[in-house]
Enzyme design. Sequence first.
Site, short mmCIF file in Angstrom:
data_model
loop_
_atom_site.label_atom_id
_atom_site.label_comp_id
_atom_site.label_asym_id
_atom_site.label_seq_id
_atom_site.Cartn_x
_atom_site.Cartn_y
_atom_site.Cartn_z
N ARG A 160 2.27 14.25 13.72
CA ARG A 160 2.76 14.07 12.05
C ARG A 160 2.77 15.28 11.27
NH1 ARG A 160 -0.84 9.05 9.80
NH2 ARG A 160 1.00 8.64 8.75
N PRO A 161 3.73 16.15 11.77
CA PRO A 161 3.92 17.53 11.17
C PRO A 161 4.49 17.23 9.69
CG PRO A 161 5.76 16.75 12.59
CD PRO A 161 4.60 15.85 12.98
N ILE A 162 4.39 18.06 8.76
CA ILE A 162 5.15 17.95 7.49
C ILE A 162 6.05 19.07 7.21
CG2 ILE A 162 2.90 16.98 6.32
CD1 ILE A 162 2.42 19.72 5.22
N CYS A 221 -4.09 8.38 9.65
CA CYS A 221 -4.38 7.55 11.13
C CYS A 221 -3.97 8.54 12.07
CB CYS A 221 -3.59 6.33 11.27
SG CYS A 221 -4.45 4.85 10.30
N LYS A 269 0.73 -1.21 0.02
CA LYS A 269 0.08 -0.14 0.03
C LYS A 269 0.80 1.30 0.09
CE LYS A 269 -1.49 1.81 3.81
NZ LYS A 269 -1.60 3.01 4.59
N ASN A 270 1.79 1.21 1.06
CA ASN A 270 2.58 2.55 1.01
C ASN A 270 3.63 2.97 -0.16
OD1 ASN A 270 1.02 3.19 3.20
ND2 ASN A 270 2.66 2.42 4.66
N ARG A 306 -8.80 0.51 5.12
CA ARG A 306 -7.67 1.41 4.33
C ARG A 306 -6.46 0.84 4.07
NH1 ARG A 306 -7.17 6.74 7.62
NH2 ARG A 306 -5.89 6.88 5.97
N GLN A 336 9.26 18.71 7.24
CA GLN A 336 10.61 18.22 6.39
C GLN A 336 10.11 18.27 4.85
OE1 GLN A 336 13.34 17.94 7.84
NE2 GLN A 336 12.38 18.83 9.38
N ARG A 391 -3.43 10.29 4.35
CA ARG A 391 -2.32 11.02 4.31
C ARG A 391 -1.53 11.28 3.01
NH1 ARG A 391 -0.46 13.58 8.22
NH2 ARG A 391 1.59 14.00 8.20
N ASP A 438 4.55 0.36 12.18
CA ASP A 438 3.38 -0.31 11.55
C ASP A 438 3.04 -1.75 12.07
OD1 ASP A 438 2.92 2.20 10.35
OD2 ASP A 438 3.24 1.54 8.36
C1 EPZ Z 1 4.57 6.34 6.54
O1 EPZ Z 1 3.82 7.66 7.26
C2 EPZ Z 1 3.33 5.41 6.35
N1 EPZ Z 1 2.31 6.02 5.52
C3 EPZ Z 1 3.02 4.96 7.61
O2 EPZ Z 1 2.30 4.07 7.42
C4 EPZ Z 1 4.18 4.76 8.42
O3 EPZ Z 1 3.72 4.55 9.79
C5 EPZ Z 1 5.20 5.85 8.80
O4 EPZ Z 1 5.53 6.13 6.99
C6 EPZ Z 1 6.55 5.26 9.30
O5 EPZ Z 1 6.99 4.16 8.59
C7 EPZ Z 1 2.41 5.97 4.32
O6 EPZ Z 1 3.27 5.66 3.54
C8 EPZ Z 1 1.20 6.72 3.63
P1 EPZ Z 1 7.27 9.49 8.50
P2 EPZ Z 1 4.62 9.20 7.19
O7 EPZ Z 1 7.20 11.03 7.62
O8 EPZ Z 1 5.30 9.34 5.89
C9 EPZ Z 1 8.05 12.73 11.84
C10 EPZ Z 1 0.17 2.66 7.86
O9 EPZ Z 1 -0.34 2.20 8.90
N2 EPZ Z 1 8.15 13.83 10.76
O10 EPZ Z 1 8.13 8.74 8.11
O11 EPZ Z 1 3.56 10.16 7.48
C11 EPZ Z 1 6.63 12.16 12.16
O12 EPZ Z 1 5.81 12.82 12.96
C12 EPZ Z 1 0.63 4.04 8.00
O13 EPZ Z 1 0.40 2.10 6.81
C13 EPZ Z 1 8.16 14.98 11.02
O14 EPZ Z 1 8.66 15.51 12.30
O15 EPZ Z 1 5.76 8.83 8.09
C14 EPZ Z 1 7.14 10.87 12.76
O16 EPZ Z 1 7.44 11.07 14.08
C15 EPZ Z 1 0.44 4.74 9.13
N3 EPZ Z 1 8.11 15.99 10.04
C16 EPZ Z 1 8.44 10.44 12.00
O17 EPZ Z 1 8.92 11.81 11.30
C17 EPZ Z 1 7.92 15.77 8.66
O18 EPZ Z 1 7.84 16.67 8.04
C18 EPZ Z 1 8.38 9.61 10.84
O19 EPZ Z 1 7.06 10.00 9.98
C19 EPZ Z 1 7.35 14.33 8.69
C20 EPZ Z 1 7.66 13.46 9.59
#
Ligand code: EPZ
Length: 431
Positions: free
Chosen positions: A122-124, A117, A22-23, A398, A126, A93, A305
């Site tokens: 979950r900030p953006i 979820c 999925k991801n 989902r 980066q 997301r 996950d």
């Molecule tokens: C992806 O989410 C996956 N979603 C998530 O899967 C998965 O849990 C996660 O990666 C970690 O492996 C998708 O691929 C759609 P991250 P993502 O950016 O990209 C922090 C599932 O169950 N962060 O790697 O949103 C964030 O808060 C889902 O399939 C920042 O601080 O995760 C977290 O603590 C749920 N600033 C860490 O980084 C940012 O700009 C990792 O998040 C981005 C993230």
Amino acid sequence: MRQYAIKGGNPLVGEVEIGGAKNAALGILAASILTDDPVIIENMPDVNDTNVLLEAMQEIGVKVERIDRHTVRICSALVNKLVVEGEFVRKIRASYYLLGALLGKKHHAEVVLPGGCAIGSRPIDQHIKGFKALGASVSIEHGLIITDAETLTGSHIYMDVVSVGATMNVIMAAVLAEGTTIIENAAKEPHVVDLANFLNSMGANIKGAGTDVIRVKGVTRLHGTEYMIIPDQIEAGTFMFAAAITKGDVTVRNVIPKHLESITAKLREIDCEIEETDDAVRVVASKPLKHTQVKTLPYPGFPTDMQPQITATLALTEGTSIVTESIFENRFKYVDELARMGADIKVVDGSAAIITGIPKYTGAALTAPDLRAGAALVLAALAAEGYSTVDDIHFIERGYENFDGKLRGLGGQIELVESERDFRKFQMKIG
Ligand code: EPZ
């Protein structure tokens, strides 16, 4: 009312076929916008998140043709709208991948702030940092993230946190930029590698995916391709833990065992037997399960996950286990649901669960708080004595295709019911 009705107690036995990741699919679908040529994507999971993203893409002018349940043909030559909004897109997301893809191709995008979820803040930041480094402006207005660039120019970006989403988004924004982009402290997840392989098959020049330094040399155009998505590491891991928690014997097929190493290692530690072949892993849980410790980490560490699934399983082992969550700040909400089944788990500071093993769960009425936690509750219910129900299964849908059907194929007593009457019929059938 749509819920799973479950009668636990049967060890799951047999073989299950794992679908596409999925991801990875979410990133790849968005990235297919970067070419005007048709793109064929195979092994596409038929789950709600990918279907919502496909709908959002159609809204902006992408032509989507379903060749069969798991194959789509996408043509983005006529993308005519650069604004992605609507309540339905906000729920996923991955809508944010349309930011990187549209910015890369059209130099402008407006996308509703993403949901997904509820597992932490979950900030953006980066993602935004990466787009700005390439020369784009980014602002947030009326609930939309707006990004715009005259030109995009390759740059050196150091990610302050390891982020799957930000790494994939910046790759998409950078593939058609002028010059070379270097992403340091990049995520190494298999789906990041899959996205890079997909884009390279379209003529992109991406090196280093799978390591923490990714180099993207901009190209002037991308062409069509035919690409098969990798198997879903988390769906596979979920079924591997389904074998463990029910003391069963399950072979997961169509997997890449290398992607499952951290999961396999933990299952071995708790005394499951594992057999690996080129594209399958068999998990046999014939001995009493042992306690262990685990901390979620970015790949190749143990995936966040899989955290609810391992916690639900460790609650039935001998002794005390500790599960530490290091990626998301609010991912133990399901523990209250496990407590209704008899689990003895204390969550400390929202970041660690101290689990004292109990001999068995008893069935209860449960509610899925998010996707992976929902799946873990289903596993717990399959191991429990008596009947359970799991509500809010739209979360599970989902990310898992035909979850109940695949579990039934392994002998699980589970059915999707829509009314009290259906539930009673299920009870009468099972006895
Ligand atoms: C992806 O989410 C996956 N979603 C998530 O899967 C998965 O849990 C996660 O990666 C970690 O492996 C998708 O691929 C759609 P991250 P993502 O950016 O990209 C922090 C599932 O169950 N962060 O790697 O949103 C964030 O808060 C889902 O399939 C920042 O601080 O995760 C977290 O603590 C749920 N600033 C860490 O980084 C940012 O700009 C990792 O998040 C981005 C993230």
